[in-house]
Design a protein around this motif. Structure first.
Motif, PDB file in Angstrom:
ATOM      1  N   VAL A 484       0.858  -1.181   0.000  1.00 20.92           N
ATOM      2  CA  VAL A 484       0.000   0.000   0.000  1.00 20.92           C
ATOM      3  C   VAL A 484       0.892   1.228   0.000  1.00 20.92           C
ATOM      4  N   ALA A 485       0.457   2.278  -0.697  1.00 22.90           N
ATOM      5  CA  ALA A 485       1.153   3.561  -0.650  1.00 22.90           C
ATOM      6  C   ALA A 485       0.217   4.617  -0.071  1.00 22.90           C
ATOM      7  N   VAL A 486       0.753   5.431   0.816  1.00 19.75           N
ATOM      8  CA  VAL A 486       0.042   6.594   1.337  1.00 19.75           C
ATOM      9  C   VAL A 486       0.784   7.816   0.834  1.00 19.75           C
ATOM     10  N   LEU A 487       0.133   8.574  -0.038  1.00 20.14           N
ATOM     11  CA  LEU A 487       0.757   9.722  -0.695  1.00 20.14           C
ATOM     12  C   LEU A 487       0.182  10.997  -0.085  1.00 20.14           C
ATOM     13  N   VAL A 488       1.018  11.779   0.597  1.00 20.45           N
ATOM     14  CA  VAL A 488       0.546  12.941   1.342  1.00 20.45           C
ATOM     15  C   VAL A 488       0.993  14.208   0.617  1.00 20.45           C
ATOM     16  N   THR A 545      -3.128   3.035  -3.722  1.00 28.07           N
ATOM     17  CA  THR A 545      -2.621   4.300  -3.200  1.00 28.07           C
ATOM     18  C   THR A 545      -3.752   5.124  -2.601  1.00 28.07           C
ATOM     19  N   ALA A 546      -3.525   5.592  -1.383  1.00 29.24           N
ATOM     20  CA  ALA A 546      -4.434   6.535  -0.739  1.00 29.24           C
ATOM     21  C   ALA A 546      -3.772   7.901  -0.736  1.00 29.24           C
ATOM     22  N   VAL A 547      -4.466   8.893  -1.269  1.00 29.39           N
ATOM     23  CA  VAL A 547      -3.944  10.259  -1.304  1.00 29.39           C
ATOM     24  C   VAL A 547      -4.543  11.033  -0.135  1.00 29.39           C
ATOM     25  N   PRO A 558      -7.211  15.021  -9.058  1.00 33.32           N
ATOM     26  CA  PRO A 558      -8.071  14.013  -9.704  1.00 33.32           C
ATOM     27  C   PRO A 558      -8.280  12.798  -8.810  1.00 33.32           C
ATOM     28  N   ASP A 559      -9.419  12.117  -8.997  1.00 33.45           N
ATOM     29  CA  ASP A 559      -9.728  10.910  -8.228  1.00 33.45           C
ATOM     30  C   ASP A 559      -9.156   9.679  -8.922  1.00 33.45           C
ATOM     31  N   THR A 560      -7.844   9.685  -9.170  1.00 32.59           N
ATOM     32  CA  THR A 560      -7.219   8.561  -9.866  1.00 32.59           C
ATOM     33  C   THR A 560      -6.677   7.506  -8.930  1.00 32.59           C
ATOM     34  N   ALA A 561      -6.519   7.834  -7.660  1.00 33.05           N
ATOM     35  CA  ALA A 561      -5.954   6.890  -6.697  1.00 33.05           C
ATOM     36  C   ALA A 561      -7.051   6.010  -6.111  1.00 33.05           C
ATOM     37  N   GLY A 562      -6.646   5.071  -5.260  1.00 34.24           N
ATOM     38  CA  GLY A 562      -7.600   4.154  -4.647  1.00 34.24           C
ATOM     39  C   GLY A 562      -8.479   4.820  -3.613  1.00 34.24           C
ATOM     40  N   ALA A 563      -7.998   5.914  -3.039  1.00 33.74           N
ATOM     41  CA  ALA A 563      -8.782   6.659  -2.057  1.00 33.74           C
ATOM     42  C   ALA A 563      -8.251   8.079  -1.998  1.00 33.74           C
ATOM     43  N   LEU A 564      -9.117   9.009  -1.612  1.00 34.60           N
ATOM     44  CA  LEU A 564      -8.736  10.408  -1.487  1.00 34.60           C
ATOM     45  C   LEU A 564      -9.402  10.975  -0.246  1.00 34.60           C
ATOM     46  N   LEU A 565      -8.596  11.564   0.617  1.00 36.35           N
ATOM     47  CA  LEU A 565      -9.179  12.224   1.783  1.00 36.35           C
ATOM     48  C   LEU A 565      -8.467  13.536   2.039  1.00 36.35           C
TER      49      LEU A 565
END
Length: 739
Positions: A484-488, A545-547, A558-565
Motif C-alpha cells: 500500500v502507498a500513502v501519498l501525502v 494508493t491513498a492520497v 483528480p480521483d485517480t488513486a484508490g482513495a482520497l481524503l
C-alpha cells in the motif's frame, strides 16, 4: 477620603463606567480608544531571563496618560521575530503581562488598566500555546459541541497567561477558494458558519453575565462584513455585494454571534457598495447597533482607519469618520490619535467620543481589571487531546474504491510525499513557532499505530512547490515494493524569516513553500507541478494508493488513486489523527464545508447559487468535483421518510453496514414562492448521529428558515447538497414556521 464609585466592585457596572468617564480629561479619553503598539515592541528579554520594558512603551503610556489596549504582547511568529529565544513562554507569560499592567496603571492618573488583545485564530498564538486545526477543518467536523469545548480551552489558556481579549476569525464566508484566507473560514455556507460562531462565543465567553469568569475571554469576531466576497479571490480587494447577498450570505454568522452575546466585532477591510466597513455607518451603527441592538465593542482592523484618508483627505478626518461610523477602538492607526483635535474642530461631538470610551471601559470592568482580579487562573490541561480530537473529526473521505481502511494483512506501507514526514506545514497561518519534537506527522502516526511487524518505508518525492522531479524515482521504488502507498500532498501557510510582511502582518511576497494564508492568493487551484507528476508516477506502479491532502483551501486533485481524503490543516497532532483513520482505528466522520471545484475556471461553485437556468460549459462540467456536505464513511446509512411537524424535521437513520459510523443529517430548504428570486438550496439544519452496526435512531431537528420571507418551500433531507437535489422533497406552507 472615600474611594471613588468606580473603585467599588459592589456598585452597578454602568454607574462605575459613568463615574470614571466624567473624571477623565479629553486626552485620557482619546488614549482609551487607541491600540497603537505592536506588543512585542513593549519588552525585551535580558540575558538573565528577566524582562525589561522598552522606551517605546514608556513613550506610548506618556503620550496617552496610560494605554487603552495593547495588541500582541504574546504574539510569536516570523513577522514579530519572537521565538523561544527571546519571547514569553507558558512559564513566564503571565508575569510579563503583570509587569506591563503595573506600568500602565502607574502611569494612568486614574489607575486605568490596559486590555491585552491577542490573536486566537486556531488556539492562542503564543509560544507553547495549543495549536488547533484551522477554521476550515472545524467546519469539516460539522460538530458545534466539540468546537465549543476547544474554544473554551483556548480562552482558558489565554487568561492563564495574562491575556484578556481574543481575536478570532469566524464571520468570513469562503465563496472563492483562490483567497488565501479561505483557511480562516468555517466554510461556504451561512448556516454552518452561524452555528459554529455560536459555539465559539459560548465556549470562549461562557454564560452571558455582566462579569467574565476568570477562565473566560471576551471574543472579537472578525471580520464584519463580507470580507470573503472580494473580487477574484484577492485579499482586501473590492467587493461586488448587493444588500440581499450581504444579508443572506455574509451577515447570518455575525447575527448569530451577536445574539449569543459576543463582546466585540472587528470591522473588515473590504468595502460594501463603495464604502469601507470601518467608515460604514449604515453597517456599524444603523444595522449593528440600532437594528441588532449590539452594545459591545467595535474594533478596526490593522491600519484600516488611516485608509479612510483616501475618502476624507487627511488622517484627522479619517479618524473622525471611523468614530462617527461606529468604530470604538483602532489598531495601529494614526487617525485615532488625533480625535482630540477632531473634537476641537467640530468633526466629532464629545458625546460620540464618550460613548466609545464607555464601551472600552465597560469591557475592562467586565473583566474585573479594576478589582484586583488580575490573578491569573491555572493553565488548562488536555490541549493536545482536544486538538487531536478536532483533527480526527475533520478528516473527510472524498473517494474510496474499496482501499480504505488499510487491511490488517498489509505488511509493507510506503509513506510518500512532501507533507508525509513534516509537521511544519500542518498548521495554518497565524501559528507561533513550535518547540522541536512537537506534534506528529502522518509518517510518525503510521509508525506508531501500525500493527507490529509492518514495514513502514518513506520517500519525500518532491517539494510542495516547483517542478524538481529528482526525488520521484525513489518514491516510485518505495511504492512498487510495498503493498500500500500513502501519498501525502498539499500546501503550506508556514511563514519563514525571509518572508516579506506588510505593516499589518500580511505576506507581501510568497517565499519558500508558501501557497496559502493572508496575502497568499492563487489564480489557480492546482498544487505544485511536481506533486502531480509524483501522483501519476505512484499510481502507475499499480500499488493501491491513498492520497491525503493537507491544505488550507480546496485544491484540484483528480480521483485517480484508490482513495482520497482531506484533513485541511489539522494542527500539530493531525498526522496521528490521519493515521488512525487510514488504519481503521477511527472512522472518517468529516463532511465538506466547501465545494471542491474541478478547476479554477469553474468558479464560483458554491452549492447555494440562485435557482436559475444553471447551464454547463462546452469544455467542462459546471458541477463541483465534490459537493458541499459530502463525505464517505467506512459503513453505510439509510434514511427513512422525513416527517415535519410543529416546526421540526424528524427522520429515522439506520446504520446498515458492519462498522460504527457517524452520519450528518442535513436539512435543506428550496423556496418555491418568495418575495425575491430563490436559491437552489439552503442548509437550514444539521445534526451528527453516531450509530453502531444495525442501530436505528430518530433524529429531530428544528427547522430554521432564515430571515427571508417564504410562502411555500420544499424540505429535503440528505447527506450532502448534491444528494439533496435527488432527494424526494416535502412541500409545505412556510408561513407558520418560525425564522
Amino acid at each position: 477620603m472615600s474611594e471613588p464609585l468606580y473603585r467599588d466592585p459592589t456598585a452597578p457596572l454602568d454607574a462605575r463606567v459613568h463615574d470614571l468617564l466624567v473624571r477623565m480629561t479629553l486626552p485620557e479619553k482619546v488614549g482609551q480608544l487607541n491600540q497603537r503598539m505592536y506588543g512585542w515592541d513593549a519588552y525585551r528579554l535580558n540575558p538573565d531571563g528577566s524582562y525589561e520594558l522598552t522606551d517605546a512603551l514608556y513613550a506610548e503610556t506618556e503620550r496617552f496618560a496610560g494605554l487603552g489596549a495593547l495588541y500582541g504582547l504574546q504574539r510569536a511568529d516570523a513577522w514579530s521575530g519572537v521565538d523561544h529565544g527571546n519571547g514569553p513562554g507558558a512559564e513566564d507569560a503571565a508575569a510579563l503581562a503583570e509587569l506591563v499592567q503595573r506600568h500602565v496603571v502607574e502611569r494612568s492618573r486614574l489607575g486605568i488598566p490596559v486590555l491585552f488583545v491577542e490573536e486566537v485564530p486556531h488556539g492562542l498564538m503564543a509560544l507553547d500555546g495549543t495549536v488547533l486545526p484551522v477554521n476550515l477543518a472545524v467546519g469539516g467536523t460539522w460538530d458545534p459541541e466539540l468546537y465549543e469545548r476547544a474554544a473554551a480551552h483556548a480562552a482558558a489558556e489565554l487568561r492563564a497567561r495574562g491575556g484578556h481579549v481574543a481575536l478570532v476569525s469566524a464571520l468570513d464566508i469562503a465563496r472563492d477558494p483562490r483567497w488565501g484566507r479561505t483557511e480562516e473560514c468555517f466554510g461556504e455556507d451561512p448556516h454552518l458558519a452561524a452555528r459554529l460562531t455560536e459555539a465559539l462565543v459560548r465556549g470562549m465567553q461562557g454564560t452571558e453575565n455582566e462579569y467574565f469568569a476568570a477562565d473566560k475571554a471576551p471574543v472579537v469576531l472578525k471580520h464584519f462584513a463580507g470580507q470573503g466576497a472580494t473580487v477574484g479571490g484577492r485579499n482586501s480587494a473590492e467587493s461586488e455585494l448587493g444588500l440581499r447577498e450581504l444579508h443572506e450570505i455574509h451577515l447570518p454568522a455575525a447575527r448569530a454571534g451577536v445574539r449569543t452575546g459576543a463582546a466585540a466585532v472587528m470591522a473588515a477591510y473590504n468595502e460594501v457598495d463603495g464604502m469601507p466597513c470601518s467608515g460604514n455607518r449604515a453597517l456599524l451603527t444603523e444595522l449593528l447597533r440600532d437594528d441588532w441592538e449590539f452594545d459591545g465593542l467595535v474594533m478596526a482592523d490593522g491600519l484600516a482607519v488611516d485608509r479612510l484618508a483616501r475618502i476624507t483627505g487627511d488622517k484627522v478626518s479619517a479618524g473622525a469618520l471611523a468614530l462617527n461610523s461606529g468604530i470604538d477602538l483602532s489598531l495601529w492607526d494614526e487617525g485615532f490619535t488625533h480625535l482630540g483635535e477632531a473634537v476641537e474642530r467640530g468633526l466629532v461631538e464629545e458625546p460620540v467620543l464618550d460613548a466609545a470610551v464607555a464601551r472600552v471601559l465597560r469591557l475592562k470592568f467586565r473583566l474585573g481589571l479594576f478589582d484586583g482580579q488580575r490573578t491569573t487562573p491555572p493553565p488548562p490541561t488536555g490541549g493536545r487531546e482536544i486538538s487531536k480530537e478536532l483533527a480526527r473529526a475533520a478528516v473527510t473521505l472524498l473517494d474510496n474504491k474499496g482501499m480504505l481502511p488499510i487491511p490488517d494483512t498489509v505488511s509493507r506501507i510506503a509513506v510518500i510525499g512532501p507533507q508525509s514526514a513534516t509537521t511544519a506545514h500542518q498548521s495554518g497561518d497565524y501559528t507561533a513557532p513550535q518547540r522541536p519534537g512537537t506534534g506528529s506527522s502522518v509518517l510518525d502516526g503510521l509508525r506508531r499505530l501500525a500493527p507490529p511487524g509492518v514495514d513502514i518505508r518513506h520517500a519525500h518525492g518532491c517539494a510542495l512547490t516547483g517542478d524538481d522531479l529528482s526525488g520521484i524515482p525513489e518514491a516510485v521504488a518505495a511504492a512498487a515494493a510495498s503493498d500500500v502507498a500513502v501519498l501525502v500532498l498539499g500546501g503550506s501557510s508556514a511563514r519563514t524569516a525571509d518572508t516579506e510582511f506588510d505593516a499589518n502582518g500580511a505576506a507581501l511576497r510568497a517565499v519558500s513553500e508558501m501557497t496559502c494564508g493572508e496575502g497568499v492568493d492563487l489564480a489557480d487551484l492546482r498544487l505544485g507541478p511536481a506533486q502531480y507528476r509524483l501522483l501519476d508516477a505512484v499510481v502507475a506502479t499499480g500499488t493501491p494508493t491513498a492520497v491525503v491532502l493537507i491544505q488550507g483551501r480546496p485544491h484540484v486533485v483528480p480521483d485517480t488513486a484508490g482513495a482520497l481524503l482531506t484533513a485541511w490543516y489539522p494542527g500539530p497532532w493531525g498526522g496521528e489523527a490521519i493515521a488512525e483513520v487510514l488504519l481503521g482505528l477511527a472512522e472518517p466522520t468529516g463532511r465538506l464545508p466547501v465545494s471542491v471545484p474541478r478547476s479554477a475556471a469553474q468558479l464560483p461553485v458554491y452549492y447555494n447559487h440562485k435557482d436559475t437556468e444553471y447551464g454547463g460549459y462546452v469544455d467542462e462540467s459546471a458541477e463541483p468535483r465534490h459537493s458541499f456536505g459530502h463525505g464517505l464513511s467506512y459503513t453505510s446509512f439509510a434514511y427513512g421518510t422525513p416527517r415535519i411537524t410543529d416546526g421540526t424535521v424528524t427522520v429515522d437513520v439506520t446504520n446498515t453496514g458492519e462498522r460504527y459510523g457517524r452520519s450528518v443529517v442535513q436539512v435543506y430548504l428550496r423556496r418555491l414562492i418568495t418575495s425575491t428570486w430563490p436559491r437552489t438550496l439552503e442548509l437550514c439544519a444539521f445534526q451528527g448521529v453516531g450509530l453502531a452496526p444495525g442501530e436505528r435512531r430518530t433524529v429531530v431537528l428544528p427547522l430554521l428558515t432564515g430571515e427571508a420571507r417564504t410562502d411555500s418551500a420544499e424540505i429535503r433531507v440528505a447527506e450532502s447538497a448534491r444528494a439533496a437535489l435527488r432527494a424526494v422533497p416535502i412541500v409545505l406552507d412556510m408561513r407558520g414556521v418560525r425564522a
